[in-house]
Design a protein around this motif. Structure first.
Motif, PDB file in Angstrom:
ATOM      1  N   LEU A  55       0.810  -1.216   0.000  1.00  0.00           N
ATOM      2  CA  LEU A  55       0.000   0.000   0.000  1.00  0.00           C
ATOM      3  C   LEU A  55       0.845   1.268   0.000  1.00  0.00           C
ATOM      4  O   LEU A  55       0.431   2.300  -0.535  1.00  0.00           O
ATOM      5  CB  LEU A  55      -0.932   0.021   1.216  1.00  0.00           C
ATOM      6  CG  LEU A  55      -2.169  -0.870   1.167  1.00  0.00           C
ATOM      7  CD1 LEU A  55      -2.853  -0.879   2.526  1.00  0.00           C
ATOM      8  CD2 LEU A  55      -3.137  -0.385   0.082  1.00  0.00           C
ATOM      9  N   ALA A  56       2.046   1.205   0.590  1.00  0.00           N
ATOM     10  CA  ALA A  56       2.788   2.434   0.877  1.00  0.00           C
ATOM     11  C   ALA A  56       3.978   2.712  -0.018  1.00  0.00           C
ATOM     12  O   ALA A  56       4.299   3.877  -0.264  1.00  0.00           O
ATOM     13  CB  ALA A  56       3.257   2.408   2.340  1.00  0.00           C
ATOM     14  N   PHE A  57       4.668   1.673  -0.519  1.00  0.00           N
ATOM     15  CA  PHE A  57       5.946   2.005  -1.153  1.00  0.00           C
ATOM     16  C   PHE A  57       5.783   2.632  -2.539  1.00  0.00           C
ATOM     17  O   PHE A  57       6.697   3.308  -3.014  1.00  0.00           O
ATOM     18  CB  PHE A  57       6.909   0.810  -1.172  1.00  0.00           C
ATOM     19  CG  PHE A  57       6.584  -0.305  -2.142  1.00  0.00           C
ATOM     20  CD1 PHE A  57       6.825  -0.175  -3.491  1.00  0.00           C
ATOM     21  CD2 PHE A  57       6.111  -1.525  -1.682  1.00  0.00           C
ATOM     22  CE1 PHE A  57       6.571  -1.205  -4.370  1.00  0.00           C
ATOM     23  CE2 PHE A  57       5.852  -2.568  -2.553  1.00  0.00           C
ATOM     24  CZ  PHE A  57       6.081  -2.405  -3.906  1.00  0.00           C
ATOM     25  N   GLY A  58       4.628   2.476  -3.183  1.00  0.00           N
ATOM     26  CA  GLY A  58       4.374   3.213  -4.421  1.00  0.00           C
ATOM     27  C   GLY A  58       4.094   4.681  -4.163  1.00  0.00           C
ATOM     28  O   GLY A  58       4.770   5.567  -4.719  1.00  0.00           O
ATOM     29  N   PRO A  59       3.116   4.993  -3.317  1.00  0.00           N
ATOM     30  CA  PRO A  59       2.803   6.391  -3.030  1.00  0.00           C
ATOM     31  C   PRO A  59       3.969   7.189  -2.453  1.00  0.00           C
ATOM     32  O   PRO A  59       4.118   8.378  -2.777  1.00  0.00           O
ATOM     33  CB  PRO A  59       1.663   6.279  -2.008  1.00  0.00           C
ATOM     34  CG  PRO A  59       0.982   5.004  -2.377  1.00  0.00           C
ATOM     35  CD  PRO A  59       2.079   4.077  -2.796  1.00  0.00           C
ATOM     36  N   VAL A  60       4.804   6.585  -1.615  1.00  0.00           N
ATOM     37  CA  VAL A  60       5.897   7.353  -1.021  1.00  0.00           C
ATOM     38  C   VAL A  60       6.871   7.813  -2.102  1.00  0.00           C
ATOM     39  O   VAL A  60       7.448   8.905  -2.012  1.00  0.00           O
ATOM     40  CB  VAL A  60       6.621   6.536   0.071  1.00  0.00           C
ATOM     41  CG1 VAL A  60       7.535   5.472  -0.509  1.00  0.00           C
ATOM     42  CG2 VAL A  60       7.443   7.459   0.975  1.00  0.00           C
ATOM     43  N   GLN A  61       7.029   7.037  -3.156  1.00  0.00           N
ATOM     44  CA  GLN A  61       7.944   7.413  -4.226  1.00  0.00           C
ATOM     45  C   GLN A  61       7.265   8.319  -5.258  1.00  0.00           C
ATOM     46  O   GLN A  61       7.855   9.298  -5.713  1.00  0.00           O
ATOM     47  CB  GLN A  61       8.488   6.155  -4.905  1.00  0.00           C
ATOM     48  CG  GLN A  61       9.316   5.304  -3.954  1.00  0.00           C
ATOM     49  CD  GLN A  61       9.772   4.010  -4.599  1.00  0.00           C
ATOM     50  OE1 GLN A  61      10.843   3.945  -5.191  1.00  0.00           O
ATOM     51  NE2 GLN A  61       8.950   2.985  -4.503  1.00  0.00           N
ATOM     52  N   ALA A  62       6.027   8.000  -5.604  1.00  0.00           N
ATOM     53  CA  ALA A  62       5.317   8.816  -6.588  1.00  0.00           C
ATOM     54  C   ALA A  62       5.063  10.224  -6.058  1.00  0.00           C
ATOM     55  O   ALA A  62       5.225  11.217  -6.780  1.00  0.00           O
ATOM     56  CB  ALA A  62       4.004   8.140  -6.968  1.00  0.00           C
ATOM     57  N   SER A  63       4.655  10.341  -4.803  1.00  0.00           N
ATOM     58  CA  SER A  63       4.373  11.661  -4.243  1.00  0.00           C
ATOM     59  C   SER A  63       5.645  12.438  -3.953  1.00  0.00           C
ATOM     60  O   SER A  63       5.629  13.671  -3.931  1.00  0.00           O
ATOM     61  CB  SER A  63       3.524  11.520  -2.970  1.00  0.00           C
ATOM     62  OG  SER A  63       2.213  11.105  -3.303  1.00  0.00           O
ATOM     63  N   SER A  64       6.758  11.748  -3.747  1.00  0.00           N
ATOM     64  CA  SER A  64       8.045  12.449  -3.634  1.00  0.00           C
ATOM     65  C   SER A  64       8.392  13.103  -4.961  1.00  0.00           C
ATOM     66  O   SER A  64       8.890  14.243  -5.015  1.00  0.00           O
ATOM     67  CB  SER A  64       9.146  11.466  -3.228  1.00  0.00           C
ATOM     68  OG  SER A  64       8.930  10.948  -1.941  1.00  0.00           O
ATOM     69  N   ARG A  65       8.119  12.397  -6.042  1.00  0.00           N
ATOM     70  CA  ARG A  65       8.370  12.938  -7.376  1.00  0.00           C
ATOM     71  C   ARG A  65       7.508  14.172  -7.636  1.00  0.00           C
ATOM     72  O   ARG A  65       7.993  15.180  -8.164  1.00  0.00           O
ATOM     73  CB  ARG A  65       8.088  11.839  -8.406  1.00  0.00           C
ATOM     74  CG  ARG A  65       8.375  12.197  -9.829  1.00  0.00           C
ATOM     75  CD  ARG A  65       8.401  10.971 -10.736  1.00  0.00           C
ATOM     76  NE  ARG A  65       7.113  10.277 -10.829  1.00  0.00           N
ATOM     77  CZ  ARG A  65       6.891   9.224 -11.618  1.00  0.00           C
ATOM     78  NH1 ARG A  65       7.890   8.737 -12.350  1.00  0.00           N
ATOM     79  NH2 ARG A  65       5.709   8.654 -11.672  1.00  0.00           N
ATOM     80  N   SER A  66       6.236  14.122  -7.254  1.00  0.00           N
ATOM     81  CA  SER A  66       5.359  15.277  -7.475  1.00  0.00           C
ATOM     82  C   SER A  66       5.682  16.418  -6.504  1.00  0.00           C
ATOM     83  O   SER A  66       5.480  17.593  -6.827  1.00  0.00           O
ATOM     84  CB  SER A  66       3.892  14.858  -7.339  1.00  0.00           C
ATOM     85  OG  SER A  66       3.604  14.315  -6.074  1.00  0.00           O
TER      86      SER A  66
END
Length: 462
Positions: free
Chosen positions: A380-391
């Motif tokens: 649940l978490a390791f995708g959003p933590v990286q994608a939202s860091s990019r944004s």
């Protein structure tokens, strides 16, 4: 014909739907390398079956990641700055695609008992080429949509990447991976192409498969996604890019919010990278999982990750990238603590005793089931933590500096990432316990979280 946009610092018109989908398909194309090669299939094979010493193999795999990270950290900001001056990003992506695809084909020759140095070199080259390509692809993102939409775009692309990785992973597990006892796939069929699981061919084939997948699905980005008009000639771009990088590094003294974000991201990304690189190999070593078990575990995580990114795209737009990252980091910390606290017959550091009986079939023990539950949090978490860091960064820099700042962003994700794998290697070597080595990842996740909480959002805000 390739579409181009002017090389200016102002926000251009929104790219066409084809252009946006072409850019997002880059993540779809790139993810199988990380899913089936690095994390769930080839990595665990390298650790548990390529040699007769799993602990030594875990250290070698970790050292491979360390060497890759150091090279990526040193060169990413340099290449990003040069790209800002040379203009177009696609030629760089094409150059590194050749290196990545060639190296992935080389993994086929990593048969059991063969020298580990060759697959190690191929993995280093493929990892470096993959990360450099991501730098140039990410720097294209701010020019495609408005800053209000980059969070949704980034998370959607990341979720699309997990879907692509999951499809390849399912194909490997269902059609190619044979049981070591029966030689049959999970469907009771002969593996396609006559692959022999005893020779590790079901794991070795993931290199060529990922290479072909990448080659096919990066083409829409080349055909439809707008690129920057060509800038300076190569030599002039190198000279000017290096000068701009020096100027940017000096400029960071006045952009303290961005510095704080990059340092926070540098620390917590170490922990995330450690989970991605070592998580599958750790599970294989603890439970003796073969390709089928570790593959199904990966499928579960990727299914959850897709939903995580879909949800995070909406959360990012409503409450912002920073809050999305904070929530994700807390979940990753809880999951990592759960994983390292689990062993045969117990979890949560023996606070909760579990039955040791094996019910048979996949994940037959209670400890394995507990491990999968913790894995759901990671998914649940390791995708959003990286994608939202990019944004987060895309919202914090201007368009004409995106290349060098995304290069520094890649540096922040890799500059000290060797510390996570180095800590794992050192602690595992000194204690003989990979569990204690994995426990060090919590320190990186927590340290980055603490610093991020005090970081402004967007990062260029006073």
């Amino acid at each position: 014909m390739v579409n181009r946009i002017d090389w200016t610092g102002t926000q251009p018109a929104r790219a066409s739907e084809k252009g946006i989908w072409g850019w997002m398909l880059f993540d779809w194309a790139a993810q199988p390398f990380f899913t089936v090669v690095t994390t769930f299939i080839f990595g665990p094979y390298f650790v548990s079956r390529l040699t007769a010493d799993p602990v030594s193999a875990q250290t070698t795999w970790s050292n491979m990641a360390t060497i890759s990270s150091v090279i990526i950290a040193i060169l990413s900001p340099v290449l990003g700055s040069i790209a800002d001056q040379s203009g177009a990003r696609k030629p760089w992506i094409a150059f590194f695609a050749v290196i990545k695809i060639t190296s992935l084909f080389g993994l086929w020759f990593a048969a059991p008992g063969s020298p580990v140095i060759y697959p190690m070199i191929f993995m280093i080259l493929a990892s470096i080429a993959a990360e450099f390509s991501i730098v140039f692809n990410d720097s294209m993102m701010p020019r495609l949509v408005s800053k209000d939409e980059v969070g949704k775009l980034s998370n959607t692309a990341w979720g699309l990447g997990y879907l692509g990785g999951m499809i390849v992973l399912i194909a490997v597990v269902v059609l190619l991976a044979g049981n070591l006892e029966s030689g049959k796939t999970i469907l009771g069929l002969e593996p396609l192409f006559g692959l022999d699981p005893h020779q590790g061919e079901d794991a070795r084939i993931t290199g060529p498969i990922s290479a072909l997948w990448y080659l096919i699905f990066i083409l829409p980005m080349f055909f439809f996604t707008p690129d920057i008009s060509k800038g300076l000639p190569f030599r002039a771009a190198v000279r000017t890019g290096l000068a701009e990088l020096k100027s940017t590094l000096g400029e960071l003294k006045q952009r303290r919010g961005i510095v704080r974000f990059l340092i926070a991201r540098m620390i917590y990304q170490d922990g995330v990278n450690g989970l991605l690189i070592l998580g599958g190999a750790f599970a294989a070593g603890m439970f003796g999982w073969a390709t089928i078990e570790i593959g199904i575990y990966g499928i579960i995580l990727n299914v959850v990750a897709i939903f995580g990114c879909i949800i995070a795209g909406r959360v990012d737009r409503r409450i912002g990238s920073k809050s999305t990252i904070v929530i994700s980091l807390v979940m990753l910390m809880l999951a990592t603590i759960g994983i390292v606290s689990t062993g045969p017959g117990y979890t949560l550091f023996r606070w909760l005793e579990l039955p040791t009986a094996d019910s048979g079939g996949l994940f037959g023990t209670a400890a394995e089931k507990a491990y999968i539950l913790y894995g759901l949090l990671i998914g649940l978490a390791f995708g959003p933590v990286q994608a939202s860091s990019r944004s987060y960064l895309a919202r914090s820099v201007s368009l004409n500096e995106a290349g060098r700042y995304f290069g520094i962003y890649a540096l922040s994700g890799r500059a000290t990432s060797f510390l996570a794998t180095l800590f794992f290697s050192a602690i595992t070597y000194m204690t003989g316990s990979s569990r204690l080595g994995m426990a060090t990842l919590v320190l990186f996740l927590a340290g980055g979280l603490i610093l991020l909480i005090r970081t402004p959002y967007p990062a260029d805000r006073a």
